[in-house]
Enzyme design. Structure first.
Site, PDB file in Angstrom:
ATOM      1  N   ASP A 174       2.950  -5.425 -13.250  1.00 57.83           N
ATOM      2  CA  ASP A 174       3.632  -6.506 -12.545  1.00 57.83           C
ATOM      3  C   ASP A 174       5.090  -6.111 -12.330  1.00 57.83           C
ATOM      4  O   ASP A 174       5.820  -5.850 -13.294  1.00 57.83           O
ATOM      5  CB  ASP A 174       3.542  -7.791 -13.382  1.00 57.83           C
ATOM      6  CG  ASP A 174       4.173  -8.992 -12.689  1.00 57.83           C
ATOM      7  OD1 ASP A 174       4.835  -8.811 -11.646  1.00 57.83           O
ATOM      8  OD2 ASP A 174       4.005 -10.114 -13.196  1.00 57.83           O
ATOM      9  N   LYS A 202      12.895 -13.345   0.871  1.00 54.40           N
ATOM     10  CA  LYS A 202      12.088 -14.111   1.823  1.00 54.40           C
ATOM     11  C   LYS A 202      12.651 -15.534   1.896  1.00 54.40           C
ATOM     12  O   LYS A 202      12.706 -16.237   0.884  1.00 54.40           O
ATOM     13  CB  LYS A 202      10.627 -14.158   1.383  1.00 54.40           C
ATOM     14  CG  LYS A 202      10.063 -12.829   0.888  1.00 54.40           C
ATOM     15  CD  LYS A 202       9.933 -11.791   1.980  1.00 54.40           C
ATOM     16  CE  LYS A 202       9.303 -10.508   1.438  1.00 54.40           C
ATOM     17  NZ  LYS A 202       9.164  -9.462   2.448  1.00 54.40           N
ATOM     18  N   ASP A 229       9.992  -5.152  -2.182  1.00 56.92           N
ATOM     19  CA  ASP A 229       9.609  -5.959  -1.018  1.00 56.92           C
ATOM     20  C   ASP A 229       8.517  -6.952  -1.422  1.00 56.92           C
ATOM     21  O   ASP A 229       7.586  -7.207  -0.676  1.00 56.92           O
ATOM     22  CB  ASP A 229       9.116  -5.048   0.118  1.00 56.92           C
ATOM     23  CG  ASP A 229       8.936  -5.808   1.430  1.00 56.92           C
ATOM     24  OD1 ASP A 229       9.601  -6.843   1.616  1.00 56.92           O
ATOM     25  OD2 ASP A 229       8.113  -5.366   2.255  1.00 56.92           O
ATOM     26  N   PRO A 266       0.798  -1.248   0.000  1.00 56.76           N
ATOM     27  CA  PRO A 266       0.000   0.000   0.000  1.00 56.76           C
ATOM     28  C   PRO A 266       0.828   1.294   0.000  1.00 56.76           C
ATOM     29  O   PRO A 266       0.269   2.371   0.080  1.00 56.76           O
ATOM     30  CB  PRO A 266      -0.803  -0.132   1.287  1.00 56.76           C
ATOM     31  CG  PRO A 266       0.105  -0.879   2.202  1.00 56.76           C
ATOM     32  CD  PRO A 266       0.836  -1.871   1.343  1.00 56.76           C
TER      33      PRO A 266
END
Length: 363
Positions: A273, A318, A289, A235
């Protein structure tokens, strides 16, 4: 009755639960430098010791900035058990006497510390000791100054004395060199959430900027008028950190942005994308991120550098639930091999990271 166990070891803090990853990293780094020993830890303690005969030399050879899973790097000196809560200071001062040779070598022979840090681990049990650590530190400072162990005012030219409080009866003494360790107690930055941020992830990028970039890099690489892309921006937490630094940001995400990023004059929102979009001209920054397999992210980030689409980047990898150290090494090696010539590559598991590491790269 209290007992003091002198044990010179490389002592490092980490995120609780990541002791195996830090232990594997310290073992690998020490082996590369021919310091053979063993890593010792307790699960979820947030503390790892690498014990070897040459720990003092290893501490000097292994730069803190080169460690990924360590929040802090220290030279462990003495472990104290069975302390009497009525008098913890007397045995601590006596234990310091047993480390005179090590302290003298670290402080240029003066046998004085430039500051005192009394801290606890970030584990649940450790955080309960915050009050004890604070009160004990207030009592210990004058007791250290009287025999000359501690300077009257903080002196960054001398090593810091660390007291790691494990419990009311168990403590550990260590030292750090100011120029090669974290400046924050416990290695945890005391940073406030950027005001009005649209998500808590803003704190992660803010920490990365303060932790992975040098003072000079922050001044020269983050300033008004520079251009950046935020891949997977929604966001808008990371975009907001860049906007507040004066950058103009292309926020790339099919999802919506939140205020105050949405409609901000420095932000262009492209519904696209992040793994496919590329800029029409080279940018000063790219940040990312996105939640995706770390190898795929590493390859995509390398493409940005190889193609010359950005000059600087901060991105997250990750990690899987198992073999996280192996995956870290593989992804960073892959990025290095495919990105082309780099001026800087630094990685760290930040305080605001969870199952991930954050990487800064610069062409």
């Amino acid at each position: 009755m209290s007992t003091a166990k002198p044990e010179t070891a490389l002592l490092a803090y980490c995120r609780p639960g990541f002791e195996p990853e830090l232990a594997a990293e310290l073992t690998a780094r020490a082996g590369e430098r021919d310091h053979w020993g063993h890593a010792a830890t307790e699960r979820n303690s947030g503390v790892v010791r690498y014990v070897c005969a040459s720990a003092a030399l290893l501490e000097r050879q292994l730069a803190f900035d080169d460690l990924i899973f360590a929040r802090q790097k220290l030279l462990g000196l003495v472990r104290l058990d069975g302390l009497d809560p009525k008098d913890r200071i007397t045995p601590l001062l006596a234990a310091l006497e047993t480390t005179r040779e090590t302290v003298a070598a670290a402080s240029g022979g003066t046998l004085r510390f430039g500051d005192l840090v009394v801290e606890h681990s970030d584990a649940d049990e450790g955080r309960e000791l915050a009050g004890l650590a604070r009160g004990f530190g207030n009592a210990l400072r004058p007791a250290l100054r009287k025999p000359g162990w501690l300077t009257d005012k903080p002196d960054a030219r001398k090593p810091r004395l660390h007291v790691l409080v494990h419990s009311g009866t168990r403590m550990e003494l260590a030292l750090s060199r100011v120029e090669d360790s974290s400046p924050w107690p416990g290695g945890i930055p005391r940073l406030r959430q950027p005001p009005n941020a649209p998500s808590r992830s803003a704190a992660k990028l803010d920490e990365a900027i303060h932790t992975l970039l040098t003072d000079e890099e922050r001044q020269t690489l983050l300033r008004d008028g520079l251009r950046a892309a935020d891949l997977g921006a929604a966001p808008g937490g990371w975009t907001w950190v860049l906007v507040r630094a004066g950058l103009r940001v292309t926020a790339v995400d099919n999802g919506p942005l939140k205020d105050p990023v949405a409609g901000h004059p420095q932000v262009e929102h492209l519904r696209a994308d992040g793994f496919r979009w590329q800029p029409a001209r080279p940018l000063d920054w790219m940040v990312c991120d996105m939640v995706e397999q770390p190898r795929r992210v590493a390859e995509r980030m390398a493409e940005w550098f190889r193609e010359g689409w950005c000059r600087n980047a901060i991105f997250n990898l990750k990690l899987p639930m198992k073999k996280r150290w192996d995956e870290t090494v593989m992804c960073l090696d892959l990025f290095r091999a495919q990105a082309g010539e780099l001026k800087a590559l630094r990685a760290r598991q930040l305080y605001h990271d969870r199952e991930e590491i954050t990487v800064f790269a610069r062409r």
